[in-house]
Design a protein around this motif. Structure first.
Motif: not given
Ligand SMILES: Nc1ncnc2c1ncn2[C@@H]1O[C@H](COP(=O)(O)OP(=O)(O)OP(=O)(O)O)[C@@H](O)[C@H]1O
Ligand SMILES: [Mg+2]
Lengths: 234, 289
Positions: A85, A87, A96, A132, A140, A143-144, A147
């Motif tokens: 990940r 982050i 992020n 994060g 996470q 989110l990764a 992103r």
């Protein structure tokens, strides 16, 4: 779209990739499967130019990547969601995501990309202000991926996005990858979850100890005796 | 009581300027994981810059910041681009030797040009004071220096928190490879960080000139001080370095008054050791693995 030609790579004295050939066509989902240490992540690192190959060429839409710095590769539209990940732990979810659209060319689309990824991952919207590093593993991972999407990738490289996630979550992630692909993002996926990933793939490669030993359509590999025995426990 | 208040306040004011030096060091450490042993010498350059501007061009020391800051930014950025960026992948010993050597070159070059004489700037307000109450007053130039420091720190904080470039510097500090994968040019961020760190150190030097003197070797004391501040605050933390700087200022000032001025450096290191014993990751630092 992406073409890897006889890629050889060593970490110091230890050679880990031997003559790897791999191709990704526009619009495809291509998966690389293989046991631990087979060289999957190393192949992705070579594409993103985090490491430099001993020999062999990588071209993307006709552009030779051999001379480029990692940030220039991102500029071409190749975006990697790395293993583990990675982050930014001391930055909020929003920060992020902003870093995902750091490049000037993608900054213009920041607002609409925010809407896009919040639509794909409503959970992130609820957690905008959270750091994060304090998010759960599954969050996470979302989110990764989000992103990565903020960068408007043409080709998205994903390194084991399902690692460590609950079964429900895994299903969710694969569904989202299929959706993203339908929206026009080409995907090169590295996975240990062989069954799920082959099911959504157009084509796939099997790597063993630094070499590509098998390739074919997702369906062919799902029915391949060797794949069945080695990865699917059948 | 008024002596206590007086030394507490001047400790805070001086500490604020120290904080600027510490913030620079912590920024450089955060982004590149190297300790800049030339940091105090960069501050010394700022001092001589202000000395020159004030002595030969009659520029007020506080106004000289407007030139010292950008000049030191460029100088630091150039050092990073020409020298340090090439060393980021080499072993730690080489990086240490590089910055130590750089510091020696800077201080010796200045000594060749200016000799080792003490240099001061003269201002009309050097010893003027502001009355805070009936019997507590503070040094006016120190108060001005502190105010400028506060403004610069606030500006820097805003830059790091709110702008894309500032966030990219933080991202690079938190995960260099992940930053690369976002399209961030990390060697450019390193140049920016070293430029900013140098500018902050040089500015601190400029701000100290109205109340102190300089000489070519003054840097080594301040490198040490900056290091203590950085460790106190937690390596890599800007807010921590600000706190650390102020704490050091207070410790120096109080021990000079209540023990003797010879003891002020001892007090700093006692404080340092106590923090290392009880909170080794620094006041605001998180333990790293
Ligand atoms: N930074 C490194 N330094 C030295 N050797 C490394 C490094 N990273 C990976 N290797 C070695 O290179 C080989 C390939 O590693 P790689 O991470 O590419 O495997 P992988 O297929 O991604 O495995 P996994 O499924 O466990 O993630 C392994 O033998 C590994 O030990
Ligand atoms: Mg891997």
């Amino acid at each position: 779209m992406l073409r890897i030609d006889k890629l050889n790579f060593s970490y110091g004295d230890m050679k880990v990739l031997w003559d790897v050939d791999l191709e990704v066509h526009p619009g495809e989902i291509v998966t690389v499967v293989g046991a631990n240490g087979a060289g999957k992540s190393t192949t992705l690192k070579n594409i993103s130019r985090l490491v430099k190959p001993d020999s062999g060429g990588i071209t993307f839409e006709g552009v030779n990547l051999n001379r480029l710095q990692p940030h220039e590769v991102v500029g071409l539209g190749i975006v990697q969601v790395p293993e583990g990940r990675r982050i930014f732990p001391e930055m909020t979810v929003t920060e992020n995501l902003r870093m995902g659209s750091y490049l000037k060319a993608t900054r213009k689309f920041r607002e609409s990309n925010f809407e896009w990824v919040f639509h794909l991952f409503p959970r992130l919207k609820e957690r905008e202000k959270q750091l994060g590093g304090t998010m759960s593993g599954g969050e996470q991972q979302m989110l990764a991926i989000a992103r990565g999407l903020m960068a408007n990738p043409k080709l998205l490289l994903l390194d084991e996005p399902s690692l460590g996630l609950s079964p429900l979550f895994v299903k969710n992630i694969f569904q989202i990858l299929t959706d993203i692909n339908k929206e026009g993002v080409t995907i090169l996926l590295v996975e240990q979850n062989v069954y799920q990933s082959l099911r959504i793939s157009n084509r796939a490669y099997v790597m063993e100890t630094g070499r590509v030993v098998l390739s074919g359509s997702g369906e062919e590999l799902l029915n391949d005796e060797h794949v069945k025995k080695a990865f699917l426990g059948m | 009581m008024s002596i206590f208040l007086y030394s507490l306040i001047s400790g805070i004011l001086t500490g604020g300027v120290y904080a600027l030096i510490g913030i620079g060091l912590t920024l450089i450490f955060g982004v590149m994981r190297i300790i800049n042993f030339a940091h105090g010498d960069l501050m010394m350059l700022g001092m001589y810059g202000t000395y020159l501007l004030s002595t030969f061009l009659g520029v007020d020391p506080f106004v000289s910041v407007l030139l010292v800051f950008p000049a030191m930014f460029l100088f630091g950025g150039l050092l990073q681009k020409a020298l340090i960026n090439r060393m980021l992948t080499s072993v730690a010993q080489n990086q240490i030797l590089l910055t130590i050597g750089l510091g020696l070159i800077l201080s010796n070059t200045v000594m060749l040009i200016f000799t080792s004489d003490y240099k001061t700037v003269t201002t009309s307000y050097a010893s003027s004071t502001l009355k805070l109450s009936e019997n507590v007053s503070v040094s006016a130039p120190l108060l001005v220096a502190f105010s400028i420091t506060a403004a610069i720190t606030a500006g820097l904080y805003w830059f790091l928190q709110k702008t894309d470039t500032g966030q990219a510097i933080r991202a690079t500090a938190q995960d260099r490879d992940a930053a690369r994968l976002m399209g961030i040019n990390v060697s450019r961020m390193s140049i920016l960080a070293f430029g900013l760190g140098s500018a902050l150190a040089g500015t601190a030097g400029a701000l100290l000139m109205p109340t102190t003197y300089t000489f070519p070797q003054i840097g080594s004391v301040f490198t040490l001080k900056a290091f203590v501040i950085t460790v106190l605050g937690g390596m890599g933390s800007v807010v921590g370095a600000t706190l650390g700087g102020i704490l050091i200022g207070i410790a120096e000032s109080l021990s000079a008054v209540y023990i003797s001025s010879g003891w002020k450096d001892v007090a700093v290191f006692v404080l340092f050791l106590l923090v290392l014993l009880f909170k080794p990751s620094g006041l605001l630092g998180k333990s790293r693995t």
